[in-house]
Motif scaffolding. Structure first.
Motif, mmCIF file in Angstrom:
data_model
loop_
_atom_site.group_PDB
_atom_site.id
_atom_site.type_symbol
_atom_site.label_atom_id
_atom_site.label_comp_id
_atom_site.label_asym_id
_atom_site.label_seq_id
_atom_site.Cartn_x
_atom_site.Cartn_y
_atom_site.Cartn_z
ATOM 1 N N PHE A 49 -11.111 -17.115 -18.842
ATOM 2 C CA PHE A 49 -10.192 -18.208 -18.531
ATOM 3 C C PHE A 49 -10.643 -18.938 -17.271
ATOM 4 O O PHE A 49 -10.956 -18.307 -16.265
ATOM 5 C CB PHE A 49 -8.773 -17.677 -18.275
ATOM 6 N N PRO A 50 -10.641 -20.276 -17.288
ATOM 7 C CA PRO A 50 -10.911 -21.025 -16.056
ATOM 8 C C PRO A 50 -9.732 -20.864 -15.094
ATOM 9 O O PRO A 50 -8.595 -20.624 -15.513
ATOM 10 C CB PRO A 50 -11.054 -22.472 -16.524
ATOM 11 N N SER A 51 -9.990 -21.003 -13.802
ATOM 12 C CA SER A 51 -8.965 -20.738 -12.787
ATOM 13 C C SER A 51 -7.738 -21.627 -12.948
ATOM 14 O O SER A 51 -6.616 -21.170 -12.725
ATOM 15 C CB SER A 51 -9.546 -20.882 -11.384
ATOM 16 N N HIS A 52 -7.905 -22.888 -13.335
ATOM 17 C CA HIS A 52 -6.731 -23.756 -13.486
ATOM 18 C C HIS A 52 -5.829 -23.278 -14.629
ATOM 19 O O HIS A 52 -4.621 -23.452 -14.572
ATOM 20 C CB HIS A 52 -7.148 -25.217 -13.709
ATOM 21 N N GLU A 53 -6.382 -22.653 -15.622
ATOM 22 C CA GLU A 53 -5.582 -22.141 -16.732
ATOM 23 C C GLU A 53 -4.853 -20.854 -16.324
ATOM 24 O O GLU A 53 -3.714 -20.616 -16.733
ATOM 25 C CB GLU A 53 -6.471 -21.891 -17.947
ATOM 26 N N ILE A 54 -5.489 -20.044 -15.502
ATOM 27 C CA ILE A 54 -4.863 -18.813 -15.000
ATOM 28 C C ILE A 54 -3.569 -19.149 -14.259
ATOM 29 O O ILE A 54 -2.552 -18.483 -14.429
ATOM 30 C CB ILE A 54 -5.839 -18.040 -14.077
ATOM 31 N N GLY A 55 -3.587 -20.200 -13.454
ATOM 32 C CA GLY A 55 -2.388 -20.601 -12.720
ATOM 33 C C GLY A 55 -1.224 -20.912 -13.651
ATOM 34 O O GLY A 55 -0.095 -20.501 -13.409
ATOM 35 N N GLY A 56 -1.486 -21.617 -14.732
ATOM 36 C CA GLY A 56 -0.448 -21.936 -15.700
ATOM 37 C C GLY A 56 0.072 -20.696 -16.412
ATOM 38 O O GLY A 56 1.275 -20.571 -16.669
ATOM 39 N N ILE A 57 -0.820 -19.785 -16.721
ATOM 40 C CA ILE A 57 -0.410 -18.529 -17.367
ATOM 41 C C ILE A 57 0.488 -17.737 -16.426
ATOM 42 O O ILE A 57 1.540 -17.231 -16.834
ATOM 43 C CB ILE A 57 -1.643 -17.710 -17.786
ATOM 44 N N ILE A 58 0.102 -17.636 -15.168
ATOM 45 C CA ILE A 58 0.909 -16.888 -14.195
ATOM 46 C C ILE A 58 2.297 -17.509 -14.064
ATOM 47 O O ILE A 58 3.298 -16.787 -14.028
ATOM 48 C CB ILE A 58 0.199 -16.812 -12.830
ATOM 49 N N ARG A 59 2.376 -18.831 -14.017
ATOM 50 C CA ARG A 59 3.694 -19.482 -13.926
ATOM 51 C C ARG A 59 4.564 -19.116 -15.127
ATOM 52 O O ARG A 59 5.753 -18.832 -14.985
ATOM 53 C CB ARG A 59 3.542 -20.996 -13.800
ATOM 54 N N HIS A 60 3.969 -19.099 -16.312
ATOM 55 C CA HIS A 60 4.738 -18.748 -17.504
ATOM 56 C C HIS A 60 5.155 -17.277 -17.477
ATOM 57 O O HIS A 60 6.301 -16.949 -17.795
ATOM 58 C CB HIS A 60 3.945 -19.055 -18.771
ATOM 59 N N LEU A 61 4.239 -16.402 -17.109
ATOM 60 C CA LEU A 61 4.572 -14.981 -17.030
ATOM 61 C C LEU A 61 5.670 -14.735 -16.009
ATOM 62 O O LEU A 61 6.558 -13.902 -16.234
ATOM 63 C CB LEU A 61 3.330 -14.153 -16.680
ATOM 64 N N SER A 63 8.144 -16.613 -15.240
ATOM 65 C CA SER A 63 9.446 -16.979 -15.787
ATOM 66 C C SER A 63 9.944 -15.969 -16.825
ATOM 67 O O SER A 63 11.115 -15.997 -17.197
ATOM 68 C CB SER A 63 9.411 -18.394 -16.374
ATOM 69 N N HIS A 64 9.070 -15.076 -17.281
ATOM 70 C CA HIS A 64 9.434 -14.060 -18.272
ATOM 71 C C HIS A 64 9.199 -12.645 -17.750
ATOM 72 O O HIS A 64 9.180 -11.695 -18.528
ATOM 73 C CB HIS A 64 8.624 -14.265 -19.557
ATOM 74 N N ARG A 65 9.052 -12.509 -16.446
ATOM 75 C CA ARG A 65 8.672 -11.215 -15.857
ATOM 76 C C ARG A 65 9.666 -10.102 -16.184
ATOM 77 O O ARG A 65 9.264 -8.993 -16.544
ATOM 78 C CB ARG A 65 8.515 -11.362 -14.344
ATOM 79 N N ASP A 66 10.954 -10.363 -16.071
ATOM 80 C CA ASP A 66 11.952 -9.334 -16.366
ATOM 81 C C ASP A 66 11.854 -8.876 -17.821
ATOM 82 O O ASP A 66 11.942 -7.682 -18.115
ATOM 83 C CB ASP A 66 13.369 -9.826 -16.068
#
Length: 78
Positions: A49-61, A63-66
């Motif tokens: 994954f390119p770094s800019h895509e990792i940031g988007g994935i982390i933001r989504h995760l 919001s669903h962490r719990d």
């Protein structure tokens, strides 16, 4: 390898043999995969994954962490 979350082209899942590790989730899109620790959503491993895509994935995760932690505990019996 239970899938716990899908969004767009991404699939978040656990490997069933990794229950002795701290809580984490793998995210795959195509032939790319990354592993994220759930306690702080840091990247443990990134395979493609390119770094800019990792940031988007982390933001989504985040919001669903719990939900992800609940699925981890249910699957591994913690």
């Amino acid at each position: 390898m239970p899938t716990v979350l899908r969004w767009g082209p991404y699939r978040a899942f656990f490997y069933s043999n990794e229950g002795s590790e701290p809580a984490h989730v793998h995210v795959r899109r195509g032939d790319m995969e990354a592993k994220f620790w759930l306690h702080d959503l840091s990247v443990a491993v990134n395979a493609g994954f390119p770094s800019h895509e990792i940031g988007g994935i982390i933001r989504h995760l985040r919001s669903h962490r719990d939900e992800l932690l609940g699925a981890w505990n249910e699957h591994f019996g913690n």
